[in-house]
Design a protein around this motif. Structure first.
Motif, short mmCIF file in Angstrom:
data_model
loop_
_atom_site.label_atom_id
_atom_site.label_comp_id
_atom_site.label_asym_id
_atom_site.label_seq_id
_atom_site.Cartn_x
_atom_site.Cartn_y
_atom_site.Cartn_z
N GLN A 205 5.21 -33.85 23.67
CA GLN A 205 6.10 -33.19 24.64
C GLN A 205 7.38 -32.72 23.97
OE1 GLN A 205 6.32 -35.27 28.45
NE2 GLN A 205 4.61 -36.54 27.77
N ARG A 206 7.36 -31.49 23.50
CA ARG A 206 8.53 -30.94 22.84
C ARG A 206 9.52 -30.43 23.88
NH1 ARG A 206 7.66 -30.54 17.42
NH2 ARG A 206 5.49 -30.79 16.82
N VAL A 207 10.78 -30.46 23.49
CA VAL A 207 11.84 -30.01 24.39
C VAL A 207 12.38 -28.68 23.88
CG1 VAL A 207 14.16 -30.55 25.19
CG2 VAL A 207 12.46 -32.35 25.05
N ALA A 208 12.52 -27.73 24.78
CA ALA A 208 13.07 -26.43 24.37
C ALA A 208 14.57 -26.54 24.14
CB ALA A 208 12.79 -25.40 25.46
N VAL A 209 15.10 -25.65 23.30
CA VAL A 209 16.56 -25.57 23.16
C VAL A 209 17.03 -24.28 23.82
CG1 VAL A 209 16.60 -26.91 21.02
CG2 VAL A 209 16.41 -24.41 20.90
N ARG A 214 20.10 -19.13 17.55
CA ARG A 214 21.36 -19.70 17.06
C ARG A 214 21.12 -21.08 16.41
NH1 ARG A 214 24.89 -20.02 14.15
NH2 ARG A 214 26.68 -21.34 14.56
N VAL A 215 20.18 -21.85 16.99
CA VAL A 215 19.89 -23.17 16.41
C VAL A 215 19.32 -23.01 15.01
CG1 VAL A 215 18.45 -25.25 16.61
CG2 VAL A 215 19.60 -24.34 18.64
N ILE A 216 18.44 -22.04 14.83
CA ILE A 216 17.85 -21.83 13.50
C ILE A 216 18.92 -21.38 12.51
CG2 ILE A 216 16.27 -20.33 12.20
CD1 ILE A 216 14.35 -20.62 14.65
N GLU A 217 19.79 -20.50 12.97
CA GLU A 217 20.90 -20.05 12.09
C GLU A 217 21.79 -21.23 11.69
OE1 GLU A 217 21.67 -15.72 14.15
OE2 GLU A 217 23.29 -17.19 14.18
N ALA A 218 22.12 -22.04 12.70
CA ALA A 218 23.01 -23.18 12.44
C ALA A 218 22.32 -24.17 11.50
CB ALA A 218 23.39 -23.87 13.75
N ALA A 219 21.02 -24.35 11.69
CA ALA A 219 20.27 -25.30 10.85
C ALA A 219 20.26 -24.82 9.41
CB ALA A 219 18.85 -25.46 11.37
N ARG A 220 20.08 -23.51 9.24
CA ARG A 220 20.05 -22.94 7.89
C ARG A 220 21.42 -23.14 7.21
NH1 ARG A 220 18.05 -17.55 8.94
NH2 ARG A 220 15.98 -18.41 9.26
#
Ligand code: SF4
Lengths: 605, 90
Positions: A205-209, A214-220
């Motif tokens: 059960q994955r949770v959406a963001v 923006r999350v991928i950018e911030a993670a990078r």
């Protein structure tokens, strides 16, 4: 709302039943996750005045909004319970796949109450709960337990387990996942009291963001920064490199805090360990830093941090590298907190040398004595080990004489590897810590290692600044990210707000997060007040207030009851607490804590 | 005029980078002492930021007594300067 399931799973081991309980957006926004949400849950799920080892006591595993995102170091979980060591709130963090699988099992937290009739494992798969007998696992060490569970349940399940110390209710037993420990405060004993050998989690059960781009950018961006100089020490040397620095600064606790320097420090130094013994570097899931340095001992490979090194080495007067590495490995397998285990043995060594305790001639530097005691403590095999399994506070009270004066604990939790007399802002941090003497919930030592304060002479100004380090820790432990990442942020609260905005969709500001952090610190305090806290607990053992150190600059570093009290007063004022450390109703209102303060025995005078 | 003789002790990352425990230099100020260390151990060049100030990942202590960040701080012969990783704690 992204990042959350919006519910926790409440498991009653008495009946073997489970049900989801909704978590409102208001609660999640006020407490975030990790230690913050865990604190809120403990207030609600643990009866006031409960014995931490009673079946009614709650054991909380708490995830966070960032778990499951690609943000580096976010695969973390908090374990929160009333501590059998301190009888106050205890929160400890651990990492890796248990956090990821636990959140995928369908809840933001697991709250476990009740107790099993016989040794068992709790299995949670996509919200479906079953309790299975585990008699054949009872008695096994943590790593062997994990291995057998892996064979029995397969790779999609991840486990949090206890070792023999948890089974035997040692008051500083840990809960471990893949050999990473929720280490402090005896959470393993709470799990052992429920006859739970392991909790296993799996799910889909994955949770959406809210804003995936923006999350991928911030993670990078965060990953990129995590490769930089701010984390180089953790990557290249590990925390063991603290040892020589602390030794040089007369801040390395030695022989049960009788000295601040150890004459065999070079032999135990991170530098010499790295040259002679390092065999690998590992990392938690979802981490780009990889701070875990693995060393070889004659009994096998072991992960070693500064805290284990100081506690099992200099604190016990032991300079033999292999003994220290073997002792650390033993603690990991037995499920013993290395800091409390080392401190308790060091305390016993001093008691034995002073003739206060019959302990087979145990003395500082007695490596064989240490290696003999650890497995006996974990299983409470005899009178001496049974006494030491209680931790230094209870042991000192039973030993009597002046033993309580040099039992190295605050609120029952043994001190980590920071000498309070030469790191006096940290001394304040230890004295006022909600879970006792603690270097993870207060980063006050950062001020001691700076040009801002004089580490040899504490001051009210430094005490006030220490609140900021606590607030940062409260936020990072609730989002949750690894503290070893903290150096990469230029504006921690603003950047945290940005991360939480993109994950949750909340229009959250740095200012709101500053209030959230203050709320979480004060919520912990309110829990402790409910459980009987008074300001007489916010102090240090007499040794630190009455005895000086005798080498180099440390001779200038006097800490007295009065100078500590001046810092404590300044700290309470900076927190907005009353002069006696209690929380006023006005502050409860300001921090939106009324739902946690119903049983607050304090009334404004 | 001869400049004072200063011993710079290296700990943590600075020691790992330089591959030595200490360096003896002649310098009148903290900044001069660091510049001399960089000459001996070029891997420590990042001790200075672009504007010439001390990089945030390093800490300097004068004989373990007092942390200093002012690179104009004067030194006397026999002073010992400790160069540490900034994240000295856990
Ligand atoms: S920095 Fe270390 S403790 Fe933190 S997440 Fe990475 S490997 Fe785990």
């Amino acid at each position: 709302m992204g990042g959350y399931h919006g519910r926790y799973l409440r498991i009653d081991l008495n009946s073997g039943t489970a049900n989801y309980v909704a978590l409102s957006e208001s609660v999640l926004r006020r407490f975030l996750g990790g230690v913050g949400l865990g604190t809120w849950l403990l207030h609600h799920e643990s009866p006031a005045g409960v014995d931490p080892l009673a079946r009614e006591a709650a054991l909380v595993f708490c995830f966070s909004p960032l778990v499951g995102t690609p943000l580096t170091t976010s695969a973390k979980f908090a374990v929160v319970a009333k501590s059998p060591l301190t009888f106050r709130l205890n929160d400890a963090l651990s990492s890796s796949h248990f956090a990821l699988a636990g959140k995928r099992s369908g809840a933001d937290a697991l709250v476990i109450v009740g107790a099993c009739a016989a040794p068992s494992v709790l299995v949670i798969e996509d919200g479906a709960v079953r309790i299975e007998p585990a008699g054949e696992l009872w008695g096994l060490e943590s790593d062997e337990t994990t291995r057998q569970l892996g064979e029995r349940f397969g790779p999609e399940f991840h486990s949090a387990v206890i070792g023999p110390a948890g089974e035997h209710l040692v008051r500083y037993a840990t809960i471990s996942h893949a050999n990473r420990h929720a280490g402090r405060g005896g959470l393993g004993a709470v799990m052992g009291s429920k006859r739970l050998k392991a909790v296993l989690v799996a799910g889909t059960q994955r949770v959406a963001v809210a804003d995936p781009t923006r999350v991928i950018e911030a993670a990078r961006d965060l990953s990129q920064r995590s490769f930089g100089p701010a984390t180089a020490k953790y990557r290249e040397l590990g925390t063991v490199s603290n040892l020589l620095t602390f030794n040089r600064l007369h801040a390395l606790p030695t022989r049960n805090f009788q000295q601040g320097q150890f004459e065999q420090a070079e032999n135990l130094s991170g530098e010499s360990l790295n040259a002679a013994r390092r065999v690998a570097r590992e990392s938690c899931a979802s981490c780009t830093i990889g701070c875990e340095h693995i060393y070889s001992s004659s009994n096998g490979n072991v992960r070693l941090e500064y805290e284990s090194l100081f506690a099992l080495g200099p604190l016990c007067g032991i300079g033999d590298r292999d003994v220290v590495l073997r002792a650390a490995l033993m603690c990991d397998r037995l499920g013993l907190d290395t800091i409390s285990a080392g401190a308790t043995v060091a305390f016993a060594m001093e008691c034995s040398e002073r003739g206060l305790l019959k302990a087979d001639g145990l003395r500082f530097g007695d490596g064989e004595g240490l290696l003999s005691l650890l497995p006996r403590i974990a299983r409470r095999e005899d009178g001496l080990s049974d006494l030491l399994a209680e931790g230094t506070r209870i042991a000192a009270a039973r030993i009597g004489g002046d033993a309580p004066d040099f039992a190295p604990h605050v609120k029952g939790l043994e001190l980590p590897g920071y000498e309070p007399r030469t790191l006096q802002t940290m001394a304040l941090g230890f004295a006022v810590g909600s879970r006792g003497a603690d270097h993870n919930r207060s980063g006050a030592y950062e001020l001691d290692f700076s040009t801002v304060t004089d580490r040899l002479h504490g001051s009210p100004a430094a005490a006030a600044l220490a609140t900021e380090t606590e607030d940062k820790a409260a936020l990072i432990d609730s989002m949750i990210l690894c503290k070893f990442l903290r150096g990469v942020f230029t504006d921690f609260f603003a950047e945290s707000a940005d991360l939480l905005r993109s994950v949750t969709g909340w229009d959250i500001s740095a200012e709101e997060l500053r209030t959230t952090a203050r709320r979480i610190v004060t919520a912990k305090k309110l829990y402790n007040v409910r459980e009987g806290w008074t300001n007489s607990e916010d102090t240090l053992p007499r040794r630190f207030l009455n005895e000086g150190l005798s080498t180099g600059v440390s001779t200038e570093a006097t800490l007295t009851r009065e100078s500590l009290q001046i810092m404590i007063d300044a700290y309470y004022a900076a927190r907005g607490w009353n002069p006696d450390g209690q929380v006023s109703n006005a502050l409860i209102g300001e921090l939106q804590l009324a739902d946690l303060a119903a049983e607050n025995p304090y009334r404004d005078r | 005029m001869n400049r004072p003789t200063i011993t710079i002790e290296l700990f943590g990352m600075p020691r790992a980078r330089a591959g030595t425990k200490e360096v003896v230099v002649s310098a009148s100020t903290v900044g001069e002492a660091l510049a001399e260390v960089v000459k001996v151990s070029p891997k420590l060049a990042d001790v200075f930021r672009a504007d010439g100030s001390l990089s945030p990942q390093y800490l300097l202590s004068l004989d373990g007594q007092q942390f200093v960040s002012d690179l104009t701080h004067p030194l006397r012969s026999g002073d010992r300067l400790l160069l540490l990783s900034a994240d000295a704690g856990g």
